[in-house]
Structures are given as structure tokens and as C-alpha cells.
Design a protein around this motif. Structure first.
Motif, short mmCIF file in Angstrom:
data_model
loop_
_atom_site.label_atom_id
_atom_site.label_comp_id
_atom_site.label_asym_id
_atom_site.label_seq_id
_atom_site.Cartn_x
_atom_site.Cartn_y
_atom_site.Cartn_z
N VAL A 198 1.21 6.78 -1.78
CA VAL A 198 1.92 5.73 -0.83
C VAL A 198 1.21 4.32 -1.08
O VAL A 198 0.01 4.44 -1.15
CB VAL A 198 2.33 5.94 0.38
N LEU A 199 1.75 3.38 -0.75
CA LEU A 199 1.19 2.00 -0.83
C LEU A 199 1.28 1.52 0.74
O LEU A 199 2.49 1.56 1.40
CB LEU A 199 1.87 1.00 -1.49
N VAL A 200 0.09 1.50 1.22
CA VAL A 200 0.19 1.12 2.91
C VAL A 200 -0.26 -0.50 2.94
O VAL A 200 -1.32 -0.84 2.60
CB VAL A 200 -0.84 1.87 3.69
N ALA A 201 0.77 -1.30 3.59
CA ALA A 201 0.71 -2.62 3.76
C ALA A 201 -0.55 -2.97 4.67
O ALA A 201 -0.34 -2.80 5.88
CB ALA A 201 1.93 -3.11 3.98
N GLY A 202 -1.49 -3.52 4.35
CA GLY A 202 -2.67 -3.89 5.29
C GLY A 202 -2.17 -5.04 6.16
O GLY A 202 -2.00 -6.29 5.92
#
Length: 401
Positions: free
Chosen positions: A92-96
Motif C-alpha cells: 500500500v502507499l501511505v500518503a505522508g
């Protein structure tokens, strides 16, 4: 002898609770939660659950998604999203965007997933361009979903979920958009269908004006299909099982009736005020806090942490302090001497910031009381502040009349 610090808690007058969760619980909600439980076969229980599902869907801005509820806090709903969407080893890509985005990424990793991260911009919302760049680089489409927090209560920043969807669409990537709206729902607009959010996660103890213990997830058909194809073993968190019309399966056991009764009452309060009016009220009280902090900050010891005004949350204001300012002494003085409870910093912000919550059943008079208590505590602690903070707050409120 009693500890002197505990004595104010025994007063008949209520403490002013201005943390970003838990929040003040209105009388109508407390009264509803005190009602007797119903037999599980009582048709009124079906009506109660249906009313909650319908009210949440309206607040979330969805006609398409299934609303599923859990006897759990927001972290439980995080885990449900991971268990349903992320197979072991999946990415998954977790938006910082701050502390809670990073906490969600760690949750993914603890459950066997791979969390990629876009960079955190201190004092800023998430960066949609960084999301688009990361998705374009994922030519094998290993990323299952983008996880984005709408409002991070540690930083006090609110991110643009519609911009995240645009970034996804521009990249041509098939990843789902999973949004944490725990701290924003009811304080700022949520348009799940319009923004192309596939999964939205919420919790009870924020702007919904309930005690902690109830969370919910809205899941659209595309996300549900991904969940059904996911081989990860699960039982309590299984979205598909919770779509059952049977209450016992819908809640994987006995429904949390008291919280559901309170939720129906809180949703009625929001509906009767009008969702647009609720959001406008939150903008107004947030503007009052921002104006007061700007005046305090003129002496150099305090500053608004979120640097872009448009990204400042309507739920909570995070205030940076200069070196040498004892945040915990300030909080203790505000709570025990003036009955105003505010939050401290989290993670890397611990000891360097404090936070004033202004979400839920909060109106301008309550905010003026909270600001007055905080200002008194600032002065008692010898922290340098500028003059005219309360006047600035009043002027900010009047500008929005």
C-alpha cells in the motif's frame, strides 16, 4: 489527603474538554445512551441500526457504499481495512501527512503488508504530486491501495482528498483510495462518491460527539470485490460477513446498543442543524482559535504549526512552542486551575506542541471560555504572549456572521 491536582475534578461544574478526542458529549446523546437495551429479536433494534447506517451514509456523502460498524476504536477500523484489502506481502502507499499516517503505515507492516510512504511535509498537508509520482513508478501495479488521512490531529493539517483522487486518475493506476476521516467527519465536508473514495473510515469520539468505542467503514463495490478476492484469514473484521441482514452477523456478535442509540441521537442533532451549517460552525470556531493563537504568537513563544491557512483543520489547532516552554506544566495548569483540558504533542511533537480541539458540540461561547482558560494558564506559567487574543477571536467570529 487528596492530591491537590485532582480536587478540581470533584467540582459540580464541568471541565471544558478541548482535546481532539474524546470530545464533549451533548445531553441528548448521553440521555439516549442511558436507555435500556433491547432484546436481539426486537424489531426496534433493526430500525436503530438502519437509522445509524442511513445517517452515516448521508454524512459521508455516499449512496453507493455499504456502511459497516464495529465495536472498536478507529485503530480497529484501520485493522479491518488492512485485513480485508492487504494480503500478506501486498503493498500500500501511505500518503505522508503526520503522526497518524505513519501510525497507519506501521499497522500495515505489523499485519504483514508492505507500506510505501510519500514524504511528510512538516506543517503541511499531504502532497498529491508525490502520490502521483509514486504510482507512476509502480508499473507492475503492486500497490493495492493509497491510504490517506483527511485530518491528522497531531499536526492539525487537513488534506484534499479530491486532489488525491485526481492524482490517482492522472497516474492511470488501479489502486483503491482508502480515506481515514476519523477526525474530520462532521467537522469538514466528506463527499465520498463525488471524490471517488473507495473506503472511508470513521470513529465515534470526534465530531460525532460520542464516547470512544464505535467505529465504522463505508465500502464501495470495487473495494468489496478486492476484499472478496483477498485470501487473508479473518473473521471479526470480515466486511463480507458484516453485510449480512442478520444483526448477530452484522456485528459479529451482540451489537453495542448504547453506542448505537447515542449515534442515532448525534446524527439527528447534525441533521437538524444541517450538515452545511455544522461545517460552517466548525469553520467559525476554528477561525477564532487561529486568530487568538496568531495574537499570542506575536511575542515569539508560540506559533501555528500548519503554515498554509487553507490546510488548517477545523477540528484541532496545533500550536508550536519555543524551546524552554514547558508544555506539560501549561496543560496541567489549564486543566487543574481553570478546568480547560487541551492535548499535548504526539510522537516527535511531544513536549514541543499543544493542541486545542474545537470539534463536535462546540460553539463560539465555549471556544471563548477555552481560550480564556488557556491564556490564563499561559500567563501563570510565565510564557510570553501577545495581547488581544480574545479580542481577535471575537472579531474572527463577527467576520463570519
Amino acid at each position: 489527603m487528596k492530591d491537590a491536582h485532582l480536587a478540581p475534578m470533584d467540582l459540580a461544574s464541568p471541565q471544558l474538554l478541548h482535546t481532539p478526542g474524546p470530545t464533549y458529549v451533548p445531553d441528548a446523546v448521553r440521555d439516549a445512551m442511558g436507555r435500556l437495551s433491547l432484546d436481539l429479536s426486537d424489531p426496534r433494534l433493526d430500525t436503530l441500526v438502519r437509522d445509524c447506517e442511513t445517517g452515516l451514509a448521508a454524512l459521508l456523502g455516499t449512496r453507493e457504499a455499504d456502511v459497516l460498524m464495529y465495536a472498536a476504536n478507529g485503530h480497529g477500523a484501520w485493522e479491518a481495512a488492512i485485513a480485508n484489502l492487504v494480503a500478506p506481502g501486498a503493498e500500500v502507499l501511505v500518503a505522508g501527512s503526520g503522526f497518524f499516517a505513519e501510525a497507519w503505515a506501521l499497522h500495515v507492516e505489523a499485519l504483514g503488508g508492505v507500506a510505501r510512504r510519500t514524504p511528510i511535509r512538516p506543517g503541511r498537508a499531504l502532497d498529491p504530486l508525490a502520490i502521483e509520482t509514486a504510482l507512476r513508478a509502480d508499473t507492475a501495479h503492486r500497490i493495492v491501495a493509497v491510504f490517506a488521512v483527511q485530518t491528522d490531529t497531531a499536526s492539525g493539517a487537513t488534506s484534499d482528498l479530491a486532489a488525491v483522487r485526481r492524482a490517482l486518475d492522472r497516474s492511470g493506476h488501479p489502486a483503491l483510495l482508502v480515506a481515514d476521516v476519523i477526525a474530520s467527519l462532521g467537522a469538514t465536508p466528506c463527499r465520498m462518491d463525488e471524490w471517488g473514495v473507495n473506503v472511508a473510515i470513521g470513529g465515534s469520539q470526534k465530531a460525532l460527539m460520542l464516547p470512544p468505542g464505535l467505529s465504522f467503514t463505508a465500502v464501495d463495490a470495487r473495494a468489496m470485490a478486492v476484499a472478496r478476492a483477498n485470501p487473508t484469514p479473518r473473521a471479526y473484521w470480515d466486511w463480507d460477513k458484516r453485510k449480512s441482514p442478520l444483526l448477530y452477523r452484522k456485528f459479529c456478535g451482540t451489537p453495542p446498543q448504547g453506542l448505537l442509540m447515542g449515534l442515532r441521537a448525534s446524527l439527528a442533532l447534525l441533521r437538524n442543524e444541517g450538515h452545511d451549517a455544522v461545517h460552517a460552525r466548525h469553520r467559525r470556531v476554528a477561525a477564532m482559535v487561529h486568530a487568538a493563537v496568531a495574537r499570542w504568537g506575536e511575542a515569539g513563544a508560540l506559533a501555528l504549526h500548519v503554515t498554509e491557512p487553507a490546510e488548517r483543520s477545523t477540528s484541532v489547532t496545533t500550536i508550536s512552542v519555543a524551546d524552554g516552554v514547558d508544555v506539560e506544566a501549561l496543560r496541567l495548569t489549564a486543566r487543574d486551575r481553570y478546568q480547560v483540558a487541551v492535548a499535548g504533542g504526539l510522537g516527535p511533537h511531544a513536549g514541543r506542541m499543544f493542541r486545542i480541539g474545537h470539534l463536535g458540540a462546540v460553539h463560539p461561547g465555549m471556544i471563548l471560555g477555552a481560550l480564556g482558560g488557556v491564556e490564563a494558564a499561559l500567563r501563570d506559567c510565565g510564557i510570553a504572549i501577545g495581547e488581544g487574543a480574545l479580542h481577535g477571536a471575537v472579531e474572527a467570529a463577527r467576520e463570519r456572521d
